[in-house]
Design an enzyme around this catalytic site. Sequence first.
Site, mmCIF file in Angstrom:
data_model
loop_
_atom_site.group_PDB
_atom_site.id
_atom_site.type_symbol
_atom_site.label_atom_id
_atom_site.label_comp_id
_atom_site.label_asym_id
_atom_site.label_seq_id
_atom_site.Cartn_x
_atom_site.Cartn_y
_atom_site.Cartn_z
ATOM 1 N N THR A 1 80.961 62.569 -17.501
ATOM 2 C CA THR A 1 80.706 61.145 -17.267
ATOM 3 C C THR A 1 80.024 60.892 -15.929
ATOM 4 O OG1 THR A 1 82.702 60.708 -18.528
ATOM 5 C CG2 THR A 1 81.807 58.885 -17.276
ATOM 6 N N CYS A 2 80.479 61.589 -14.906
ATOM 7 C CA CYS A 2 79.964 61.316 -13.560
ATOM 8 C C CYS A 2 78.486 61.645 -13.430
ATOM 9 C CB CYS A 2 80.753 62.110 -12.527
ATOM 10 S SG CYS A 2 82.505 61.659 -12.496
ATOM 11 N N PHE A 3 77.998 62.548 -14.279
ATOM 12 C CA PHE A 3 76.612 63.012 -14.136
ATOM 13 C C PHE A 3 75.734 62.616 -15.312
ATOM 14 C CE2 PHE A 3 79.494 66.068 -12.063
ATOM 15 C CZ PHE A 3 79.089 65.895 -10.751
#
Length: 1002
Positions: A969-971
């Site tokens: 999700t973060c990337f």
Amino acid sequence: MLCFWGAQVREGFELVKPDQVKHGKCGLRSLCPRTAVQDMSAGRSFAGFIQDGKVSVLRLRSEDYDHDGKLKQLQLKNKIRLIVCGGDGAVLLANGGKVLIMDKSTVCKPLKGLENRQVIQIACGDHHSVALTNDGQVFVWGENSHGQLGSRKDHPGSPSAQHVQSLSGVPLAQISAGGDHSFVLSLSGVVFGWGKNSAGQLGLGDTTDRHVPTVVNSLNQKKTVSISCGGEHTATLSKGGTVFTFGSGGCGQLGHKSFRDEHHPRVVAELWGSEVSQVTCGRHHTLVSVTSSKLIYSFGCGMQGQLGNGEMIKQSVPFPVDLPTECNHDYTIEKIIAGENHSFALFFKELESKGISNPSRGVLTLNDRMIDRWLSGTDPWATIKQEINTVFSSAASLNGSFLKTSCDDHYQTSEDHCCLDFDLVKSSFAKLSGNKSLISEVVKVVQQTLLPSLNPNPVGVESLRVYLLLPELIIRLKKQKTELTEALASKILQLDPDSHKVLEKYWSKLPDDWLKSLVKIFRRASAELIGQISCGKMGCDLTRRLKKFLKILQMIYQVCCSANRDIPNRDFIIHEISDLLDTLQATLEDLQLRLQLLQLLRLLQLLQSAMTEDWEDMLKLKDFYFVTINILVKFPFVADNVSKRRIFHSLQCQLFRFRANGKVLHINRESVWLDTLTYLRKKKHSFRNPLQVTFIGENGVDMRGLSAEFFSLLSQSLLKWENKVLEVHESSLVWFNPDGMQANRDFYYLGVICGMALYNLHYINIDFPLALFKKLLQQRPTLNDLEELSPVEARSLKSLLEEDEDEVVDMLFLDFTFKGKKLIPNGDQIQVTKVNRQKYVDLYVDFVFNKSVKKQFKHFSRGFFKGCPLDAWSMFHPEELQELLHGSPKYEWKELQQCASYEKCSASDELIKNFWTVFFELSEENKKKFLIFLYGTDRVPVGGFSKRSLKILLSDCPDADDRLPEAQTCFGILILPKYSDINTLRNKLIHAVSFCEVFGRG
């Protein structure tokens, strides 16, 4: 020929031999000197005559002198063209504009204080005098017992000429002085009075003295063309011949069939339709002349025969003077003079030269003919320079130029009409700017003399024309634009509040091209300074000057908005702001690299001090960039939406960059809202720190993906919250619950969460209407906002407004209530009708968005400010702020595909083609679920999917068909197993996005 009547005087004034004086009816006498009388005046002590430029005076009998003196010719070097006699002496005006003062012993001396000035008009009262110069400046001298000098109240008076600074920008046509009061008349017919007002002689409706020039508002737009002051009364003449009088009426000198004082200007009804051409006031009587019919009327005190009708009475109505027969045939009335107890009339034969009797010389103004003469080169350069200096150094001269005189439009001057002929201004300035020598001289005078002299507290709206003229001059310059623009901006900002309002009104009615030019001038100057700052220049002077330009731009922008002018917002955008942000970003990146290098050198002990001079310079530059950006935040209209978002992000990063990470917020997915409430109520969170979230029982570090998901989950919990702080309307939009059963802190924490989301650049999945963002930005919601929230209600209200028949409106049985709540006091007893329906609709909308949720919004906004400690969000428009918190409302799914990148595969691979085929087959709901699966939120970034990365990575894991897709999700990384066919891919993808909460994301 000179005709005179009134108190006994030396026979013929010794201008002719006694036997050459002709005696007419009613005590009228006439004489024809060998040398014609060009001008004359009579006061309390003297009568003065001008013949061939020479002055002769005769002392009149009075309380102090029981007989007339002898005619005495004054021995003067200069030729005199004008004489005005006052209480004890006289004022003389020489041909060259020099002023001489004659005292009671007939000694003449030059007036001090007017050296190097050319006077064009003079006026004399009992104990004070007034002069007007050719550049429109008013000077006064003498006593100031009643404020007749037009200066401060405690001014003791002065024997030398004193400048009446408050009138310095008014283009004047005439001056006049009475017993102890003074008047001036502008070129547009505006009347200003000051001094003694014991009988209402100032026409202001009271009897209070005035120590500064004051506009006689009741005479505005009456087309006043001349004014005359008597002992304690005043008369004005309008174009067309209407006479107004006011002040003392004890002797009937007002002509109103009464002997009462009048405190307001009142028409002399008996003269209505007579087309009066001149009016003059004596001590206690008034004379008017009608040139067309060769009649002179008189009224007032006639106890010494000064009315010329054979009666020694006080007469309160105009009555014709019994003029000699020859006056009606061979002569025309040139000038009438009313003195203390005397009356005079100067006549000239119609076919002969009239000399220069009381020449009506006006202030020098700029016009097309003057410019053409300058361009022709026929005049010496020294003469042209002198004229340029006179016109362009004087606000009065410039303000009197280019009046719209067609159809007498200039007489309509008011707070709503500047009465400039804009086409004439444009063509004249175009001519000037085409000649380098002329425009260079003009700029020098404007910069060195005119602008520094502008009065920040001008009297009268005409003084403000200069602020409309100068931008048209500046826009045509090739050099010194910025310097003149800055000086003009400074003067505008110094204006008093009332003048600001009038200037803004004038701006609101400028022609489109003029208004756009005004915007262009100050935008260009602002852009130039921002460009200099982007190139590395620093200094308080730069930001100080930038603020000036931006403040003026803000004034113009607000005018355009309030007046609904069709000037697009893009005309205010300063594109150089983007360059400044680029430079700031590069500087920050450079500082970061240098910091890493310095830390490495420290470890290697190769550098004793990390703080080099170059490093310090870069830090100062970085700080100066942020100072500039913080200024721009207060003027959001000059930045486009992209630049505003970059500014907000830069300021947010500045706070983040030099702050340690705060506490990590540990949250259970099953109780995300309750856990958040518990955490916030401990009041230990530092809202300025970046938010860090961890879901209990899950691995992963928050690289913005987890906190994005946190706000998405919070949004769902808030909508389901049992406290019901929000209610969903028919439009699916949500608004505050107005029932008042919720605790104040509930709305406060709702605001905190929304503020935190904005500050941390995350989205809230709560669809607030635009009205919320208007209220946050202190703008009032409208009926259109109600239509967005509750379409059915709004349509009903719009139908009510559009209804034509009163009866139909009344049949609705509506009263001023809303669901039982009174919109106004006794609203249940007031029926809605066609007359008051707009008021009802306005109150209805106000109740929905304001009154009914006043408490709720108050606590929400307090929480919002707490959650977002960076107040730069206020620079956004409501629509932009809404998008910043909600994300873009447009789901352009093709754009998501176009911005995707690939690792260990390419867009042409069969699996990738199958993925996009399956994706586009998904329902809208499942597509949004895919966004939550991949990013933690289904909101589209402001600017579209291109603002968010999507990388698809193929996984080489065995038994791929048994695995589900995974997301980092973060990337923004989608890990896609190599499925054997499209059906397997479809099933696994749908399953993953439907139950994404149980699958790992990092």
